[in-house]
Enzyme design. Structure first.
Site, mmCIF file in Angstrom:
data_model
loop_
_atom_site.group_PDB
_atom_site.id
_atom_site.type_symbol
_atom_site.label_atom_id
_atom_site.label_comp_id
_atom_site.label_asym_id
_atom_site.label_seq_id
_atom_site.Cartn_x
_atom_site.Cartn_y
_atom_site.Cartn_z
ATOM 1 N N GLU A 210 0.849 -1.193 0.000
ATOM 2 C CA GLU A 210 0.000 0.000 0.000
ATOM 3 C C GLU A 210 0.884 1.242 0.000
ATOM 4 O O GLU A 210 1.843 1.331 0.771
ATOM 5 C CB GLU A 210 -0.898 0.005 1.237
ATOM 6 N N LYS B 119 -9.431 -2.450 8.757
ATOM 7 C CA LYS B 119 -8.126 -1.991 9.234
ATOM 8 C C LYS B 119 -8.265 -1.519 10.677
ATOM 9 O O LYS B 119 -8.961 -0.542 10.951
ATOM 10 C CB LYS B 119 -7.638 -0.848 8.333
#
Length: 210
Positions: A45, A135
Protein backbone atom coordinates in the site's frame (compact mmCIF):
# COMPACT_ATOMS: atom_id res chain seq x y z
CA UNK A 1 -19.65 -5.31 -1.02
CA UNK A 2 -19.21 -9.07 -0.81
CA UNK A 3 -17.07 -9.02 -3.95
CA UNK A 4 -14.85 -6.37 -2.36
CA UNK A 5 -14.34 -8.52 0.72
CA UNK A 6 -13.71 -11.64 -1.34
CA UNK A 7 -10.90 -9.82 -3.15
CA UNK A 8 -9.12 -9.22 0.17
CA UNK A 9 -9.70 -12.83 1.15
CA UNK A 10 -8.00 -13.97 -2.03
CA UNK A 11 -5.11 -11.54 -1.71
CA UNK A 12 -4.51 -11.54 2.05
CA UNK A 13 -5.76 -14.76 3.62
CA UNK A 14 -2.74 -16.76 4.69
CA UNK A 15 -0.41 -13.86 3.85
CA UNK A 16 0.03 -12.23 7.24
CA UNK A 17 2.24 -9.25 6.42
CA UNK A 18 1.35 -6.16 4.39
CA UNK A 19 3.67 -3.28 3.52
CA UNK A 20 2.70 0.37 3.95
CA UNK A 21 5.16 2.72 2.27
CA UNK A 22 4.38 6.24 3.45
CA UNK A 23 6.34 9.34 2.47
CA UNK A 24 9.47 7.65 1.13
CA UNK A 25 9.56 9.44 -2.22
CA UNK A 26 9.34 7.79 -5.61
CA UNK A 27 12.59 5.85 -5.87
CA UNK A 28 12.73 4.66 -2.26
CA UNK A 29 9.09 3.57 -2.36
CA UNK A 30 9.71 1.39 -5.39
CA UNK A 31 12.89 0.02 -3.80
CA UNK A 32 11.09 -0.92 -0.58
CA UNK A 33 8.18 -2.41 -2.51
CA UNK A 34 10.59 -4.69 -4.32
CA UNK A 35 12.20 -5.58 -1.00
CA UNK A 36 8.77 -6.51 0.35
CA UNK A 37 8.02 -8.71 -2.66
CA UNK A 38 11.43 -10.38 -2.39
CA UNK A 39 10.78 -11.49 1.22
CA UNK A 40 7.33 -12.80 0.37
CA UNK A 41 5.14 -9.81 1.28
CA UNK A 42 2.80 -9.68 -1.68
CA UNK A 43 0.50 -6.79 -0.73
CA UNK A 44 1.85 -3.22 -0.85
CA UNK A 45 0.00 0.00 0.00
CA UNK A 46 1.24 3.49 -0.88
CA UNK A 47 -0.53 6.21 1.15
CA UNK A 48 -1.31 9.29 -0.95
CA UNK A 49 -1.33 12.72 0.67
CA UNK A 50 0.33 14.83 -2.00
CA UNK A 51 1.65 15.02 -5.55
CA UNK A 52 4.89 13.16 -4.82
CA UNK A 53 2.95 10.36 -3.14
CA UNK A 54 0.78 10.05 -6.24
CA UNK A 55 3.88 9.74 -8.39
CA UNK A 56 5.25 7.12 -6.00
CA UNK A 57 1.98 5.21 -6.34
CA UNK A 58 2.15 5.30 -10.15
CA UNK A 59 5.78 4.13 -10.15
CA UNK A 60 5.05 1.32 -7.69
CA UNK A 61 2.01 0.22 -9.69
CA UNK A 62 4.26 -0.01 -12.76
CA UNK A 63 6.90 -1.99 -10.83
CA UNK A 64 4.22 -4.27 -9.46
CA UNK A 65 2.79 -4.92 -12.91
CA UNK A 66 6.18 -6.31 -13.96
CA UNK A 67 5.90 -8.93 -11.19
CA UNK A 68 2.15 -9.47 -11.24
CA UNK A 69 1.71 -7.68 -7.91
CA UNK A 70 -1.34 -5.62 -6.91
CA UNK A 71 -0.54 -2.22 -5.40
CA UNK A 72 -3.04 -0.22 -3.38
CA UNK A 73 -3.42 3.39 -2.26
CA UNK A 74 -3.77 4.43 1.36
CA UNK A 75 -5.13 7.43 3.27
CA UNK A 76 -8.03 7.61 0.81
CA UNK A 77 -10.31 10.00 2.69
CA UNK A 78 -12.62 11.31 -0.04
CA UNK A 79 -14.41 10.09 -3.17
CA UNK A 80 -12.37 12.52 -5.27
CA UNK A 81 -9.08 11.11 -4.01
CA UNK A 82 -10.42 7.61 -4.50
CA UNK A 83 -11.09 8.33 -8.16
CA UNK A 84 -7.63 9.90 -8.54
CA UNK A 85 -5.76 6.89 -7.14
CA UNK A 86 -7.85 4.44 -9.14
CA UNK A 87 -6.93 6.37 -12.28
CA UNK A 88 -3.30 6.05 -11.17
CA UNK A 89 -3.67 2.27 -11.12
CA UNK A 90 -4.47 1.43 -7.48
CA UNK A 91 -5.92 -2.08 -7.25
CA UNK A 92 -7.42 -1.42 -3.82
CA UNK A 93 -7.82 1.48 -1.40
CA UNK A 94 -7.31 1.89 2.34
CA UNK A 95 -8.61 4.58 4.69
CA UNK A 96 -7.81 5.58 8.27
CA UNK A 97 -11.50 5.69 9.15
CA UNK A 98 -14.95 4.50 8.13
CA UNK A 99 -16.56 6.94 5.66
CA UNK A 100 -19.84 6.03 3.99
CA UNK A 101 -19.22 8.24 0.94
CA UNK A 102 -15.85 6.64 0.30
CA UNK A 103 -17.29 3.15 0.79
CA UNK A 104 -20.10 3.87 -1.67
CA UNK A 105 -17.74 5.39 -4.23
CA UNK A 106 -15.43 2.38 -4.05
CA UNK A 107 -18.40 0.06 -4.58
CA UNK A 108 -19.54 2.08 -7.58
CA UNK A 109 -16.06 1.83 -9.10
CA UNK A 110 -15.72 -1.83 -8.18
CA UNK A 111 -12.54 -1.19 -6.21
CA UNK A 112 -11.90 -3.16 -2.97
CA UNK A 113 -11.79 -0.84 0.03
CA UNK A 114 -10.28 -1.44 3.49
CA UNK A 115 -11.74 1.04 6.01
CA UNK A 116 -10.22 1.92 9.35
CA UNK A 117 -12.03 1.05 12.57
CA UNK A 118 -11.25 1.61 16.23
CA UNK A 119 -14.54 0.99 18.06
CA UNK A 120 -17.17 -1.71 18.32
CA UNK A 121 -19.68 0.66 16.71
CA UNK A 122 -17.47 1.12 13.66
CA UNK A 123 -16.84 -2.62 13.35
CA UNK A 124 -20.58 -3.29 13.60
CA UNK A 125 -21.38 -0.62 11.00
CA UNK A 126 -18.78 -1.89 8.55
CA UNK A 127 -20.05 -5.44 8.87
CA UNK A 128 -23.64 -4.25 8.24
CA UNK A 129 -22.36 -2.64 5.03
CA UNK A 130 -20.91 -5.98 3.97
CA UNK A 131 -17.27 -5.13 4.70
CA UNK A 132 -15.60 -7.98 6.56
CA UNK A 133 -11.95 -6.98 6.05
CA UNK A 134 -11.18 -4.03 8.33
CA UNK A 135 -8.13 -1.99 9.23
CA UNK A 136 -7.65 -1.81 13.02
CA UNK A 137 -6.05 1.60 13.49
CA UNK A 138 -4.05 2.77 15.39
CA UNK A 139 -3.10 -0.78 16.32
CA UNK A 140 -0.28 -0.06 18.77
CA UNK A 141 -2.60 2.13 20.83
CA UNK A 142 -5.52 -0.30 20.59
CA UNK A 143 -3.31 -3.25 21.51
CA UNK A 144 -3.57 -6.99 20.75
CA UNK A 145 -6.28 -7.31 23.40
CA UNK A 146 -8.58 -5.10 21.32
CA UNK A 147 -8.40 -7.55 18.42
CA UNK A 148 -9.12 -10.47 20.71
CA UNK A 149 -12.05 -8.65 22.31
CA UNK A 150 -13.64 -7.64 18.99
CA UNK A 151 -13.65 -11.23 17.77
CA UNK A 152 -16.04 -12.12 20.58
CA UNK A 153 -19.10 -10.19 19.33
CA UNK A 154 -17.86 -9.97 15.73
CA UNK A 155 -16.39 -13.37 14.78
CA UNK A 156 -16.66 -12.70 11.02
CA UNK A 157 -14.50 -9.57 11.14
CA UNK A 158 -11.01 -9.96 9.68
CA UNK A 159 -8.53 -7.40 10.90
CA UNK A 160 -5.47 -5.86 9.29
CA UNK A 161 -3.66 -4.22 12.22
CA UNK A 162 -1.95 -0.98 11.25
CA UNK A 163 0.01 1.68 13.09
CA UNK A 164 3.09 1.11 15.22
CA UNK A 165 3.65 -2.47 14.04
CA UNK A 166 7.14 -3.84 13.51
CA UNK A 167 8.95 -7.16 13.64
CA UNK A 168 9.08 -7.06 17.43
CA UNK A 169 5.34 -6.82 18.17
CA UNK A 170 3.80 -8.24 14.98
CA UNK A 171 3.47 -11.77 16.33
CA UNK A 172 1.49 -10.53 19.35
CA UNK A 173 -1.21 -9.20 17.02
CA UNK A 174 -1.24 -12.34 14.90
CA UNK A 175 -1.55 -14.46 18.04
CA UNK A 176 -4.48 -12.27 19.14
CA UNK A 177 -6.34 -13.11 15.96
CA UNK A 178 -5.31 -10.46 13.45
CA UNK A 179 -5.27 -11.81 9.91
CA UNK A 180 -2.57 -9.40 8.76
CA UNK A 181 -0.05 -7.01 10.30
CA UNK A 182 0.91 -3.95 8.27
CA UNK A 183 4.47 -2.66 8.55
CA UNK A 184 6.23 0.36 7.10
CA UNK A 185 9.64 1.66 8.18
CA UNK A 186 10.60 -1.79 9.46
CA UNK A 187 11.09 -2.82 5.82
CA UNK A 188 14.07 -0.49 5.63
CA UNK A 189 15.64 -1.86 8.81
CA UNK A 190 18.25 -4.50 8.03
CA UNK A 191 17.82 -6.00 11.50
CA UNK A 192 14.05 -6.38 11.21
CA UNK A 193 13.79 -7.49 7.60
CA UNK A 194 14.74 -11.15 8.19
CA UNK A 195 12.30 -11.32 11.11
CA UNK A 196 9.48 -10.00 8.94
CA UNK A 197 10.33 -12.55 6.29
CA UNK A 198 10.05 -15.32 8.88
CA UNK A 199 6.48 -14.29 9.68
CA UNK A 200 5.27 -15.00 6.15
CA UNK A 201 5.75 -18.78 5.99
CA UNK A 202 5.16 -19.29 9.74
CA UNK A 203 1.68 -17.74 9.83
CA UNK A 204 0.78 -18.56 6.24
CA UNK A 205 1.67 -22.25 6.08
CA UNK A 206 -1.15 -24.31 4.69
CA UNK A 207 -3.48 -21.36 4.14
CA UNK A 208 -1.87 -19.25 1.44
CA UNK A 209 -4.21 -18.05 -1.25
CA UNK A 210 -3.43 -18.47 -4.88
Amino acid sequence: MEEMSSWFTEQLAGRPVMAILRGFGVDRTVELARTAWDVGISCVEVPVQGAEDLEALRATVAAGAEQGRAVGAGTVVSPDLLRTVVEAGAAFTVAPGLDEEVVRASAELGVPHLPGVATATEVHTALRWGLTWLKAFPAAQLGPGWVRAMHGPFPTARFVTTGGIDAHNAQEFLDAGAEVVAVGSALGDAAQLPLLGQLVPRAGSGTAAG
